[in-house]
Scaffold this motif. Structure first.
Motif, PDB file in Angstrom:
ATOM      1  N   ALA A  60       0.807  -1.145  -0.213  1.00 62.54           N
ATOM      2  CA  ALA A  60       0.044   0.058   0.027  1.00 62.54           C
ATOM      3  C   ALA A  60       0.959   1.082   0.193  1.00 62.54           C
ATOM      4  CB  ALA A  60      -0.914  -0.118   1.141  1.00 62.54           C
ATOM      5  N   GLY A  61       1.860   1.360   0.549  1.00 62.05           N
ATOM      6  CA  GLY A  61       3.065   2.219   0.647  1.00 62.05           C
ATOM      7  C   GLY A  61       3.454   2.522  -0.752  1.00 62.05           C
ATOM      8  N   ALA A  62       3.783   1.548  -1.368  1.00 62.13           N
ATOM      9  CA  ALA A  62       4.452   1.585  -2.582  1.00 62.13           C
ATOM     10  C   ALA A  62       3.482   2.193  -3.660  1.00 62.13           C
ATOM     11  CB  ALA A  62       4.819   0.270  -3.111  1.00 62.13           C
TER      12      ALA A  62
ATOM     13  N   ALA B 114       3.067   5.987  -3.223  1.00 62.38           N
ATOM     14  CA  ALA B 114       4.114   6.635  -3.885  1.00 62.38           C
ATOM     15  C   ALA B 114       3.859   6.662  -5.536  1.00 62.38           C
ATOM     16  CB  ALA B 114       5.478   5.871  -3.698  1.00 62.38           C
ATOM     17  N   VAL B 115       3.526   5.494  -6.099  1.00 57.79           N
ATOM     18  CA  VAL B 115       3.164   5.378  -7.533  1.00 57.79           C
ATOM     19  C   VAL B 115       2.058   6.637  -7.846  1.00 57.79           C
ATOM     20  CG1 VAL B 115       2.333   3.861  -9.517  1.00 57.79           C
ATOM     21  CG2 VAL B 115       4.116   3.051  -8.076  1.00 57.79           C
ATOM     22  N   GLY B 116       1.093   6.600  -7.164  1.00 55.09           N
ATOM     23  CA  GLY B 116      -0.225   7.331  -7.392  1.00 55.09           C
ATOM     24  C   GLY B 116      -0.045   8.959  -6.930  1.00 55.09           C
ATOM     25  N   ASP B 117       1.062   9.205  -6.500  1.00 56.52           N
ATOM     26  CA  ASP B 117       1.493  10.645  -6.221  1.00 56.52           C
ATOM     27  C   ASP B 117       2.432  11.217  -7.040  1.00 56.52           C
ATOM     28  OD1 ASP B 117       2.080  13.176  -4.987  1.00 56.52           O
ATOM     29  OD2 ASP B 117       1.902  12.130  -2.648  1.00 56.52           O
ATOM     30  N   ARG B 118       2.059  12.112  -7.869  1.00 55.01           N
ATOM     31  CA  ARG B 118       2.834  12.353  -8.945  1.00 55.01           C
ATOM     32  C   ARG B 118       3.771  13.708  -8.174  1.00 55.01           C
ATOM     33  NH1 ARG B 118       0.984  11.651 -14.142  1.00 55.01           N
ATOM     34  NH2 ARG B 118      -1.253  10.697 -14.180  1.00 55.01           N
ATOM     35  N   GLU B 119       3.550  14.180  -6.942  1.00 54.43           N
ATOM     36  CA  GLU B 119       4.444  15.013  -6.416  1.00 54.43           C
ATOM     37  C   GLU B 119       5.738  14.203  -6.003  1.00 54.43           C
ATOM     38  OE1 GLU B 119       3.111  17.690  -3.734  1.00 54.43           O
ATOM     39  OE2 GLU B 119       1.516  18.674  -5.075  1.00 54.43           O
ATOM     40  N   ARG B 120       5.328  13.082  -5.570  1.00 50.15           N
ATOM     41  CA  ARG B 120       6.396  12.040  -5.052  1.00 50.15           C
ATOM     42  C   ARG B 120       7.181  11.506  -6.024  1.00 50.15           C
ATOM     43  NH1 ARG B 120       4.146   8.212  -0.329  1.00 50.15           N
ATOM     44  NH2 ARG B 120       6.375   7.635  -0.336  1.00 50.15           N
ATOM     45  N   THR B 121       6.595  11.145  -6.907  1.00 49.97           N
ATOM     46  CA  THR B 121       7.176  10.390  -8.280  1.00 49.97           C
ATOM     47  C   THR B 121       6.851  11.170  -9.452  1.00 49.97           C
ATOM     48  OG1 THR B 121       5.094   8.962  -8.445  1.00 49.97           O
ATOM     49  CG2 THR B 121       6.966   7.922  -6.998  1.00 49.97           C
ATOM     50  N   PRO B 122       7.497  12.329  -9.686  1.00 48.10           N
ATOM     51  CA  PRO B 122       7.141  13.247 -10.719  1.00 48.10           C
ATOM     52  C   PRO B 122       8.012  12.856 -12.103  1.00 48.10           C
ATOM     53  CG  PRO B 122       9.120  14.406  -9.395  1.00 48.10           C
ATOM     54  CD  PRO B 122       8.453  13.012  -8.786  1.00 48.10           C
ATOM     55  N   GLU B 123       8.841  11.969 -11.979  1.00 46.39           N
ATOM     56  CA  GLU B 123       9.345  11.558 -13.346  1.00 46.39           C
ATOM     57  C   GLU B 123       8.845  10.163 -13.987  1.00 46.39           C
ATOM     58  OE1 GLU B 123      13.622  12.720 -13.503  1.00 46.39           O
ATOM     59  OE2 GLU B 123      13.266  12.439 -11.374  1.00 46.39           O
ATOM     60  N   LEU B 124       7.951   9.476 -13.128  1.00 47.05           N
ATOM     61  CA  LEU B 124       7.393   8.410 -13.637  1.00 47.05           C
ATOM     62  C   LEU B 124       6.305   8.580 -14.710  1.00 47.05           C
ATOM     63  CD1 LEU B 124       7.213   5.067 -13.005  1.00 47.05           C
ATOM     64  CD2 LEU B 124       5.511   5.884 -11.496  1.00 47.05           C
TER      65      LEU B 124
ATOM     66  N   LEU C 268       2.725  -0.165 -13.158  1.00 49.01           N
ATOM     67  CA  LEU C 268       3.229  -0.208 -11.779  1.00 49.01           C
ATOM     68  C   LEU C 268       1.990  -0.586 -10.650  1.00 49.01           C
ATOM     69  CD1 LEU C 268       6.499   1.521 -11.034  1.00 49.01           C
ATOM     70  CD2 LEU C 268       6.139  -1.071 -11.277  1.00 49.01           C
ATOM     71  N   SER C 269       0.959   0.487 -10.978  1.00 43.94           N
ATOM     72  CA  SER C 269      -0.159   0.647  -9.842  1.00 43.94           C
ATOM     73  C   SER C 269      -0.908  -0.997 -10.198  1.00 43.94           C
ATOM     74  CB  SER C 269      -0.855   1.777 -10.397  1.00 43.94           C
ATOM     75  OG  SER C 269      -2.294   1.750  -9.759  1.00 43.94           O
ATOM     76  N   GLY C 270      -1.106  -1.329 -11.407  1.00 44.57           N
ATOM     77  CA  GLY C 270      -1.881  -2.449 -11.582  1.00 44.57           C
ATOM     78  C   GLY C 270      -1.198  -3.736 -11.290  1.00 44.57           C
ATOM     79  N   THR C 271       0.296  -3.811 -11.464  1.00 40.66           N
ATOM     80  CA  THR C 271       0.962  -4.948 -10.976  1.00 40.66           C
ATOM     81  C   THR C 271       0.872  -4.905  -9.486  1.00 40.66           C
ATOM     82  OG1 THR C 271       2.182  -4.692 -12.760  1.00 40.66           O
ATOM     83  CG2 THR C 271       3.347  -5.976 -10.949  1.00 40.66           C
ATOM     84  N   LEU C 272       1.075  -3.879  -8.827  1.00 42.72           N
ATOM     85  CA  LEU C 272       1.160  -3.802  -7.486  1.00 42.72           C
ATOM     86  C   LEU C 272      -0.143  -4.290  -6.777  1.00 42.72           C
ATOM     87  CD1 LEU C 272       3.130  -0.645  -6.683  1.00 42.72           C
ATOM     88  CD2 LEU C 272       3.889  -2.950  -5.921  1.00 42.72           C
ATOM     89  N   GLY C 273      -1.365  -3.750  -7.153  1.00 38.58           N
ATOM     90  CA  GLY C 273      -2.782  -3.952  -6.945  1.00 38.58           C
ATOM     91  C   GLY C 273      -3.045  -5.298  -7.055  1.00 38.58           C
ATOM     92  N   GLY C 274      -2.900  -5.858  -8.331  1.00 41.85           N
ATOM     93  CA  GLY C 274      -3.417  -7.093  -8.754  1.00 41.85           C
ATOM     94  C   GLY C 274      -2.705  -8.089  -8.172  1.00 41.85           C
TER      95      GLY C 274
END
Length: 280
Positions: free
Chosen positions: A138-140, A143-153, A161-167
């Motif tokens: 959930a922490g990961a 981070a993936v869902g927050d564009r301010e924390r991961t602006p270069e993704l 990444l979101s689909g892989t982590l959640g699934g």
């Protein structure tokens, strides 16, 4: 740690040990990441020094080590000459451990599996309030869902990444009947070969989940020697671990050495792991 912070951490480790009556003539940096490990000589102490923001993790690690020592777990032990606690010095959390000189060749897969099984058996004998591995996922995801924390993704990689982590998290945690207390990150960097045999270190990552979550951190051949391991589940856990690893590398404040290379390779490793275990 940055050079200026590292100098302060070294000074804090040295001062803490000296104040407790241990002789420190020399300090060698064994590992430098978000916290540092220092070999103090001639007292032969391993000082683990972390910024005060990691105080909770440091206290958890000391408590886990203390409890596991009582049940004979294959873990590095706290220094017996000082109280088993975390010391605070110059805004750093400092814990003192027995230093073990690494010896011998690389740990063979069968021996790795044996020590991990013994570690898991010891973990089943202690009581500890630890988070489920899905909390780490959930922490990961945050981070993936927050564009301010991961602006270069990129958008595409963010969705991947979101689909892989959640699934994978949902699939792996669907049946929790076999969950137990785990090391959390028993990768080769956290298993040292010593004169006492292989010992696990870095005990602050304890969580609950299937043993396959731990196995996924070990070299791939280890699972073949771990009695009763579900190889398919181990493969899914390995893909999940690479997805979390990749997510952390895209954080704006990530300080892992060679981060740019791992940003590129991390996503490739996730895809390769998914190819082995099939679609999420």
């Amino acid at each position: 740690m940055e050079p200026s912070e590292l100098r302060r951490a070294v000074a804090a480790g040295r001062a803490t040990a000296s104040a407790l009556g241990l002789q420190v003539d020399d300090v060698c940096v064994v590992n430098n990441s978000d916290r540092v490990a220092l070999r103090l000589s001639p007292c032969d102490v391993l000082a683990r020094v972390a910024p005060s923001g990691h105080m909770t993790d440091s206290r958890i690690e000391v408590e886990v080590a203390r409890r596991l020592a009582d049940v004979g777990a294959p873990v590095a032990e706290l220094d017996p000459r000082v109280a088993p606690r975390v010391h605070v010095r110059d805004a750093f959390a400092v814990s003192l451990w027995t230093y073990h000189e690494p010896v011998g060749p690389e740990i063979a897969p069968a021996d790795y599996a044996d020590v991990l099984m013994r570690h898991h058996a010891a973990l089943r004998r202690i009581e500890l309030d630890a988070p489920h591995f899905t909390d780490r996922v959930a922490g990961a995801l945050r981070a993936v869902g927050d564009r301010e924390r991961t602006p270069e993704l990129s958008d595409a990689d963010r969705e991947f990444l979101s689909g892989t982590l959640g699934g994978l998290s949902a699939t792996i945690s669907a049946d929790r009947a076999g969950d137990q207390l785990l090391h959390g990150e028993p990768h080769p960097g956290n298993l040292i070969s010593t004169r006492k045999g292989p010992l696990f270190v870095d005990l602050a990552t304890c969580c609950r989940g299937p043993v396959e979550f731990d196995l996924a951190h070990a070299p791939e051949d280890v699972a073949q020697h771990y009695a009763g391991a579900d190889i398919g589940l181990t493969d899914r856990c390995r893909a999940l671990n690479w997805a979390m690893f990749s997510a952390w590398r895209w954080r704006r404040d990530d300080q892992m050495p060679d981060r740019e290379r791992w940003r590129r390779e991390g996503l490739d490793l996730v895809r390769a792991a998914l190819d082995r275990c099939g679609p999420v």
